[in-house]
Write an enzyme that holds these catalytic residues in place. Structure first.
Site, mmCIF file in Angstrom:
data_model
loop_
_atom_site.group_PDB
_atom_site.id
_atom_site.type_symbol
_atom_site.label_atom_id
_atom_site.label_comp_id
_atom_site.label_asym_id
_atom_site.label_seq_id
_atom_site.Cartn_x
_atom_site.Cartn_y
_atom_site.Cartn_z
ATOM 1 N N LYS A 1 -10.906 -24.116 52.961
ATOM 2 C CA LYS A 1 -10.400 -24.884 54.029
ATOM 3 C C LYS A 1 -8.927 -24.289 54.194
ATOM 4 O O LYS A 1 -8.504 -24.032 55.251
ATOM 5 C CB LYS A 1 -10.027 -26.115 53.723
ATOM 6 C CG LYS A 1 -9.566 -27.086 54.971
ATOM 7 C CD LYS A 1 -9.187 -28.362 54.765
ATOM 8 C CE LYS A 1 -7.731 -28.508 53.779
ATOM 9 N NZ LYS A 1 -7.366 -29.850 53.506
ATOM 10 N N ASP B 1 -11.930 -30.182 57.403
ATOM 11 C CA ASP B 1 -11.195 -31.017 56.590
ATOM 12 C C ASP B 1 -11.995 -32.357 56.926
ATOM 13 O O ASP B 1 -13.211 -32.371 57.544
ATOM 14 C CB ASP B 1 -9.836 -31.304 57.070
ATOM 15 C CG ASP B 1 -9.552 -31.746 58.355
ATOM 16 O OD1 ASP B 1 -10.464 -31.807 59.079
ATOM 17 O OD2 ASP B 1 -8.324 -31.880 58.443
#
Length: 214
Positions: free
Chosen positions: A121, A139
């Site tokens: 991420k 996320d």
């Protein structure tokens, strides 16, 4: 409504309501953004922005942070989540930038993920924001909102599966912006516990809102 029609309507909505969509983290260079994104894991951008000015001032370069210790860095970041681990990650990350990457933040997923404290991420955020690559960082906001709206099927049970589905179905030129659209929508409208469906312009097409209506 088929998948393409849904994507088109969602894109049109965000283009109209959020023509400017970008990270809310405050930074001036790639090194600062990398620090901020590492600190933002399971922590709010607002909290990170409160503690980074002094951190950036005293550690303006990878060399400066690499020469420090986790105990010293901890005192700057103690109010964020998991400060002990993050302090260790920041110092080791800076040391690796100096030793392996000529003190420059790398631009590839593989190299970024070699850095301590950097997962997929975080690496995707850096690639997208700094290097303008068509990457989708997933996320909790992106995962939740994309599933609620119906942009991804329930079979996408992991962040990676969600990322791949979104990247496959979004126009490449909008992937980076769409990442911020979904985050900001999740942060301010489609919140985890009490989504503000009555304020949302996607009410009539969102899969979750249609469940509530019926």
């Amino acid at each position: 409504m088929n998948k393409q029609e849904l994507y088109n309507q969602v894109i049109a909505y965000f283009q109209e309501t959020r023509p400017i969509a970008e990270t809310e983290l405050t930074y001036k260079d790639p090194f600062q953004l990398l620090i901020a994104v590492i600190l933002s894991a399971q922590c709010t951008d607002k909290r990170v922005n409160m503690i980074t000015p002094r951190l950036f001032q005293d550690f303006p370069t990878p060399e400066a942070m690499a020469a420090s210790t986790p105990d010293v860095v901890y005192e700057y970041i103690r109010s964020v989540s998991y400060p002990n681990n993050k302090a260790k990650h920041l110092v080791k990350m800076a040391q690796m930038l100096v030793s392996d990457f000529h003190s420059q933040v790398p631009d590839s997923l593989e190299d970024l993920m070699k850095l301590p404290g950097v997962g997929r991420k975080t690496a995707n955020v850096i690639q997208s924001v700094v290097f303008h690559k068509a990457t989708m960082a997933v996320d909790t906001h992106v995962f939740r909102v994309s599933h609620r709206i119906g942009l991804v099927p329930s079979s996408c049970t992991t962040p990676l599966a969600t990322e791949k589905h979104l990247v496959k179905n979004l126009p490449q030129s909008l992937i980076g912006k769409a990442h911020h659209w979904l985050i900001l929508h999740g942060r301010y409208i489609c919140t985890a516990r009490k989504p503000k469906c009555n304020e949302c312009g996607l009410n009539g097409i969102c899969k979750e809102s249609l469940k509530i209506i019926h």
